[in-house]
Structures are given as structure tokens and as C-alpha cells.
Write a protein that holds these residues in place. Structure first.
Motif, PDB file in Angstrom:
ATOM      1  N   VAL A  83       6.356 -12.081 -23.801  1.00  0.00           N
ATOM      2  CA  VAL A  83       5.280 -12.174 -24.791  1.00  0.00           C
ATOM      3  C   VAL A  83       4.501 -13.469 -24.605  1.00  0.00           C
ATOM      4  N   GLY A  84       5.204 -14.615 -24.566  1.00  0.00           N
ATOM      5  CA  GLY A  84       4.547 -15.910 -24.397  1.00  0.00           C
ATOM      6  C   GLY A  84       4.354 -16.624 -25.713  1.00  0.00           C
ATOM      7  N   ASP A  85       4.840 -17.861 -25.782  1.00  0.00           N
ATOM      8  CA  ASP A  85       4.756 -18.671 -26.996  1.00  0.00           C
ATOM      9  C   ASP A  85       3.352 -19.260 -27.123  1.00  0.00           C
ATOM     10  N   PRO A  86       2.631 -18.981 -28.214  1.00  0.00           N
ATOM     11  CA  PRO A  86       1.281 -19.540 -28.371  1.00  0.00           C
ATOM     12  C   PRO A  86       1.274 -20.995 -28.829  1.00  0.00           C
ATOM     13  N   SER A  87       2.433 -21.565 -29.191  1.00  0.00           N
ATOM     14  CA  SER A  87       2.490 -22.920 -29.733  1.00  0.00           C
ATOM     15  C   SER A  87       1.878 -23.932 -28.770  1.00  0.00           C
ATOM     16  N   LEU A 165      -6.752 -20.729 -34.142  1.00  0.00           N
ATOM     17  CA  LEU A 165      -7.866 -20.101 -34.851  1.00  0.00           C
ATOM     18  C   LEU A 165      -8.941 -21.122 -35.204  1.00  0.00           C
ATOM     19  N   ASP A 166      -8.509 -22.334 -35.582  1.00  0.00           N
ATOM     20  CA  ASP A 166      -9.481 -23.381 -35.925  1.00  0.00           C
ATOM     21  C   ASP A 166     -10.350 -23.733 -34.720  1.00  0.00           C
ATOM     22  N   ARG A 167      -9.776 -23.653 -33.527  1.00  0.00           N
ATOM     23  CA  ARG A 167     -10.549 -23.964 -32.316  1.00  0.00           C
ATOM     24  C   ARG A 167     -11.285 -22.726 -31.792  1.00  0.00           C
ATOM     25  N   GLU A 168     -11.207 -21.650 -32.586  1.00  0.00           N
ATOM     26  CA  GLU A 168     -11.893 -20.404 -32.255  1.00  0.00           C
ATOM     27  C   GLU A 168     -11.474 -19.869 -30.892  1.00  0.00           C
ATOM     28  N   GLN A 169     -10.193 -20.059 -30.579  1.00  0.00           N
ATOM     29  CA  GLN A 169      -9.617 -19.506 -29.364  1.00  0.00           C
ATOM     30  C   GLN A 169      -8.894 -18.205 -29.725  1.00  0.00           C
ATOM     31  N   PRO A 170      -9.012 -17.186 -28.896  1.00  0.00           N
ATOM     32  CA  PRO A 170      -8.390 -15.897 -29.241  1.00  0.00           C
ATOM     33  C   PRO A 170      -6.868 -15.987 -29.281  1.00  0.00           C
ATOM     34  N   LEU A 171      -6.272 -15.345 -30.261  1.00  0.00           N
ATOM     35  CA  LEU A 171      -4.819 -15.230 -30.383  1.00  0.00           C
ATOM     36  C   LEU A 171      -4.499 -13.739 -30.362  1.00  0.00           C
ATOM     37  N   THR A 172      -3.847 -13.282 -29.311  1.00  0.00           N
ATOM     38  CA  THR A 172      -3.582 -11.857 -29.189  1.00  0.00           C
ATOM     39  C   THR A 172      -2.487 -11.419 -30.165  1.00  0.00           C
ATOM     40  N   PHE A 173      -2.468 -10.135 -30.437  1.00  0.00           N
ATOM     41  CA  PHE A 173      -1.471  -9.607 -31.361  1.00  0.00           C
ATOM     42  C   PHE A 173      -0.059  -9.756 -30.791  1.00  0.00           C
ATOM     43  N   ILE A 174       0.068  -9.637 -29.467  1.00  0.00           N
ATOM     44  CA  ILE A 174       1.398  -9.778 -28.870  1.00  0.00           C
ATOM     45  C   ILE A 174       1.922 -11.204 -29.081  1.00  0.00           C
ATOM     46  N   GLU A 175       1.041 -12.211 -28.960  1.00  0.00           N
ATOM     47  CA  GLU A 175       1.461 -13.592 -29.206  1.00  0.00           C
ATOM     48  C   GLU A 175       1.800 -13.807 -30.680  1.00  0.00           C
ATOM     49  N   PHE A 176       1.065 -13.143 -31.551  1.00  0.00           N
ATOM     50  CA  PHE A 176       1.295 -13.296 -32.989  1.00  0.00           C
ATOM     51  C   PHE A 176       2.709 -12.854 -33.365  1.00  0.00           C
ATOM     52  N   ASN A 177       3.266 -11.967 -32.557  1.00  0.00           N
ATOM     53  CA  ASN A 177       4.628 -11.474 -32.817  1.00  0.00           C
ATOM     54  C   ASN A 177       5.708 -12.450 -32.346  1.00  0.00           C
ATOM     55  N   MET A 179       6.628 -15.491 -33.089  1.00  0.00           N
ATOM     56  CA  MET A 179       7.451 -16.206 -34.065  1.00  0.00           C
ATOM     57  C   MET A 179       8.466 -15.280 -34.744  1.00  0.00           C
ATOM     58  N   LEU A 180       8.136 -13.989 -34.863  1.00  0.00           N
ATOM     59  CA  LEU A 180       9.113 -13.036 -35.387  1.00  0.00           C
ATOM     60  C   LEU A 180      10.265 -12.855 -34.408  1.00  0.00           C
ATOM     61  N   MET A 181       9.934 -12.818 -33.129  1.00  0.00           N
ATOM     62  CA  MET A 181      10.967 -12.649 -32.108  1.00  0.00           C
ATOM     63  C   MET A 181      11.889 -13.864 -32.069  1.00  0.00           C
ATOM     64  N   GLN A 182      11.314 -15.066 -32.190  1.00  0.00           N
ATOM     65  CA  GLN A 182      12.145 -16.273 -32.162  1.00  0.00           C
ATOM     66  C   GLN A 182      13.047 -16.333 -33.387  1.00  0.00           C
ATOM     67  N   ALA A 183      12.536 -15.923 -34.544  1.00  0.00           N
ATOM     68  CA  ALA A 183      13.362 -15.880 -35.750  1.00  0.00           C
ATOM     69  C   ALA A 183      14.499 -14.879 -35.582  1.00  0.00           C
ATOM     70  N   THR A 184      14.199 -13.771 -34.913  1.00  0.00           N
ATOM     71  CA  THR A 184      15.228 -12.761 -34.641  1.00  0.00           C
ATOM     72  C   THR A 184      16.318 -13.323 -33.730  1.00  0.00           C
ATOM     73  N   TRP A 205       8.152 -26.269 -35.047  1.00  0.00           N
ATOM     74  CA  TRP A 205       8.585 -26.369 -36.435  1.00  0.00           C
ATOM     75  C   TRP A 205       8.368 -25.065 -37.204  1.00  0.00           C
ATOM     76  N   GLY A 206       7.198 -24.478 -37.074  1.00  0.00           N
ATOM     77  CA  GLY A 206       6.923 -23.228 -37.787  1.00  0.00           C
ATOM     78  C   GLY A 206       7.841 -22.098 -37.347  1.00  0.00           C
ATOM     79  N   ASN A 207       8.026 -21.963 -36.024  1.00  0.00           N
ATOM     80  CA  ASN A 207       8.920 -20.929 -35.511  1.00  0.00           C
ATOM     81  C   ASN A 207      10.352 -21.137 -36.005  1.00  0.00           C
ATOM     82  N   ILE A 208      10.789 -22.394 -36.017  1.00  0.00           N
ATOM     83  CA  ILE A 208      12.156 -22.701 -36.455  1.00  0.00           C
ATOM     84  C   ILE A 208      12.327 -22.408 -37.944  1.00  0.00           C
ATOM     85  N   LEU A 209      11.337 -22.784 -38.742  1.00  0.00           N
ATOM     86  CA  LEU A 209      11.407 -22.519 -40.186  1.00  0.00           C
ATOM     87  C   LEU A 209      11.549 -21.028 -40.466  1.00  0.00           C
TER      88      LEU A 209
END
Length: 419
Positions: A83-87, A165-177, A179-184, A205-209
Motif C-alpha cells: 500500500v505505502g505509508d503516506p506519512s 491535503l494542506d499542500r494540495e497533494q493527492p492522497l489516494t484511497f489505498i494510502e488512506f487505508n 493507518m487502518l492496516m498499521q492499527a490492525t 504518531w497518528g498511526n500509533i495512536l
């Protein structure tokens, strides 16, 4: 919570050596680490055939965990790498094939064994691939079982998403998933191995939380997170990046000599900090070494380079690298009869710019402006290190074995000696 307040050896060490940026539930974690063996993990996606120095601080965190009597888990992301980590990224990661990911995993495994003890003992490290469980999750089952515990509102608030998003760079739906995978992953390790701690860089930090909250919500079990500051050098450069590229940990991608040179070229202000983070040198000895005055700080840099290289590549490789550096820089430079010019010691103590040195002292550039253009083109080197800023001050702290070695291009070399 101050370092004096921590009771566990693990958190005391982490605090004293500068690893801690944020901790969830610090009192609970400290109590758990004081009472018995805890299990903690860090994940590494297999995006290249080797890890690099940027990953080394987290490997050292696992080492500190094990040194304090606890159990480390290394996750290699056979699943998450798909998937690839967007962080911390502005662009979507390139999607890699299963075969490429598995080849990378086989290659990066070797680095962990240099810093961690693997085996079947209570605090021996283990290595697992999250593809074991992530590849078995059906999409609908995944959404029903885990998706219900995450809100879009909260996910949008995390830096890994918000900054993109603030830098108006595209974030794909696969990347959006991701953090759910890391939590899993964290939930799975909690259930399989009793893992209670996830660590990582502050960009995680967000992924870990998410993982901490998922375990506490779903299984009502303790779970903790700890992050380390994202490191930059004293001059603001990204740790582990050079003009030549990444500082790889695998010897087939970066030689032990070049690895030694990377640490030898540490900025003066970083020597003590890097010794605390990247070596096992006792804190009292680090305090002595980082306090060395003037050009003597170069001896501390050699200690750092020797120890960092020994830990990764072994004592023989460290000794060979140090000997090669001595021969190439000092013995070789002096024995080749390189032209030598003199500079007043007082001028060097006060500081002169590289442009002055190259143009006015060594005559390697026709003018200071030419020296600046040379630096911008990557053709100006001080002590075998490329320098991009011709306006930076050079002082006695830059002396190596009593001289400065200036090079313009590949063939024009002059030694500068203070008198």
C-alpha cells in the motif's frame, strides 16, 4: 514526566539518551516496564533492498528495549508495503510487486541481527511479516471488523493526512487505508504475542495512536505508544541524506569505509547527541568526548565513526576503515607531495569562509564568486567532503590531523596548514 520520575530502566535510558518525543500513558507504561518483561515492536516497510541510517534510530530503540530486559518484535511489512505509508510524503509511493517486496525483505533482514539478539528466549527478538495476516483479510470483512472503529473526521486530523491535503497533494484511497492496516498490525501482535508497545518516529504518531486506541477499545487491554523526534543535523539537513544519496546499512550498497566516513564527517554540534543515540558508549564518556575543545573534537568524531561502524559491520571492518582513512587522507596526502600553503592560526581561529580559503589562500579559484559557483556545482570539497555553501566559516575545529585538505574538482588539491 521527567527522567527522574521514570522508575523503569528502559524509560530512564530512553530519556537520558534523547529518544523520547511523545508517550501515551507514560505512568502506565513505566509501571509495566518496571514490573516485568514487556513486548514492543517497530515496523519497517520493504521499499528498498536495504535500510538506511534514517531507520537506524528506531533499530536502536529496539536495542534499548532488549538491553533493558524486554522483548522486541521486528515487523517487516510484506503487507503494508503493498500500500505505502503516506506519512511525511508529498507523492504517492510507487506500488511494488509481491516478488520485489519479498526480495527486499530477504535483503533488509541482515541489518537487524547486528543490533538485536534473535531466538526463543523470553527477551529474544522475533521477526514477523505482516503479510501473514493482512493478505488473508477479505475487504468486506476488514471494513466490518475494523473500519467501524475509525472515523473519517479523526483520520483527517492526523498530520500524515492533513499535511498532504494542506499542500494540495493527492492522497489516494489505498494510502488512506494505511493507518487502518498499521492499527490492525498492532492488534494482531497484541493478540499473538502480548505486545503492549509500538514505537516509531514522530511522523508515525497518528498511526500509533490508532493502534493504541483500537486495542483498548476492542480488547480492553493495555497498549502504549512511544515516538522519537525526527532527526535533522545541527545545520538542518535530513539525517542520513548526503549529496551522494542515502547512507545504506547493507555493505553491498554502501561500503564500510564510506559508512565510517559518514560518521567521521558529523557536525561538531551533533557528536554527543549521535553518540547517545547510535552507540553504546557510556554517558559519562560521551560527556567527556563532546566537551573536547577546538580541533580535538575530531578525535571524538573518530570514536563515533569507529563505534558506529563496529556495531554494524564488525570490529575488523571498523579498523580497516579507520586505517584506510588515515592512509588516504593523511599519509597519502602528505606523501604525494601535495602543494601546501600556510594560514595564520589566529585567522583560522576567528574563522574564514570557504570562498576565502579557496580564492585568497589556496588559489584554487580565481575569485570568491568563482568559489561559490564551484560549490553550487558540487565541485568544492573540504577534507574529502563536498561542501555546497562557500560562505560557511571554517575554523580550527575543521582541522584533520593538523591540516585542511581543499579540493576543486577531481585533480586540484591543496593542503592548508596553520602557523
Amino acid at each position: 514526566m521527567t527522567d527522574a520520575a521514570f522508575k523503569s530502566e528502559f524509560l530512564q535510558t530512553m530519556q537520558a539518551r534523547g529518544y523520547i518525543h511523545q508517550i501515551t500513558h507514560p505512568e502506565e507504561l513505566d509501571q509495566a516496564a518496571s514490573k516485568g518483561v514487556i513486548t514492543g515492536y517497530i515496523g519497517y516497510d520493504a521499499t528498498a533492498p536495504s535500510l538506511h541510517v534514517g531507520n537506524l534510530i528506531t533499530i536502536m530503540m529496539l536495542r534499548r528495549l532488549q538491553q533493558a530486559g524486554h522483548k522486541p518484535i521486528v515487523i517487516v511489512g510484506g503487507g503494508t508495503t503493498k500500500v505505502g505509508d503516506p506519512s511525511g510524503k508529498d507523492e504517492t509511493r510507487q506500488l511494488r510487486s509481491h516478488d520485489e517486496i519479498q526480495a527486499n525483505i530477504a535483503s533488509i533482514r541482515q541489518a537487524f541481527g547486528k543490533f538485536l539478539t534473535f531466538g526463543d528466549g523470553p527477551n529474544d527478538a522475533i521477526l514477523v511479516d505482516n503479510d501473514e495476516w493482512l493478505s488473508k483479510l477479505g475487504y468486506i470483512d476488514f471494513l466490518r471488523e475494523y473500519g467501524v472503529h475509525f472515523t473519517i473526521n479523526r483520520m483527517l486530523a492526523f498530520d500524515s493526512v492533513k499535511l498532504r491535503l494542506d499542500r494540495e497533494q493527492p492522497l489516494t484511497f489505498i494510502e488512506f487505508n494505511y493507518m487502518l492496516m498499521q492499527a490492525t498490525d498492532y492488534l494482531e501482535l497484541s493478540r499473538r504475542y502480548g505486545c503492549v508497545l509500538q514505537m516509531g518516529g514522530s511522523d508515525q504518531w497518528g498511526n500509533i495512536l490508532n493502534g493504541v486506541e483500537l486495542i483498548r477499545r476492542v480488547d480492553q487491554k493495555p497498549a502504549f505508544g512511544l515516538t522519537t523526534p525526527l532527526l535533522a543535523t545541527a545545520s538542518g539537513a535530513k539525517m542520513g541524506k548526503t549529496a551522494q544519496g542515502a547512507v545504506w546499512l547493507n555493505a553491498d550498497m554502501l561500503s564500510p569505509y564510506d559508512y565510517w566516513q559518514f560518521w567521521r564527517n558529523t557536525e561538531d554540534a551533533d557528536v554527543g547527541r549521535f553518540m547517545k543515540l547510535y552507540t553504546d558508549i557510556p554517558l559519562a564518556e560521551i560527556a567527556r568526548l563532546e566537551a573536547l575543545p577546538g580541533a580535538e573534537i575530531n578525535e571524538a568524531k573518530k570514536v563515533l565513526a569507529n563505534e558506529a561502524t563496529r556495531m554494524l559491520h564488525g570490529q575488523d571492518a571498523a579498523d580497516a576503515a579507520a586505517a584506510a582513512a588515515q592512509a588516504a587522507f593523511v599519509d597519502g596526502a602528505l606523501s604525494l607531495g601535495l602543494p601546501t600553503v600556510e594560514i595564520a592560526s589566529g585567522d583560522l581561529e576567528a574563522g574564514v569562509t570557504l570562498a576565502q580559503l579557496f580564492a585568497d589562500v589556496a588559489g584554487l579559484a580565481g575569485s570568491r564568486g568563482e568559489a561559490r559557483r564551484l560549490a553550487q556545482g558540487g565541485g568544492l570539497r573540504l577534507n574529502d567532503k563536498t561542501e555546497a555553501d562557500a560562505n560557511r566559516l571554517v575554523t580550527t575545529a575543521d582541522l584533520s590531523e593538523g591540516v585542511l585538505k581543499l579540493a576543486a574538482g577531481k585533480k586540484k588539491i591543496v593542503l592548508v596548514k596553520p602557523v
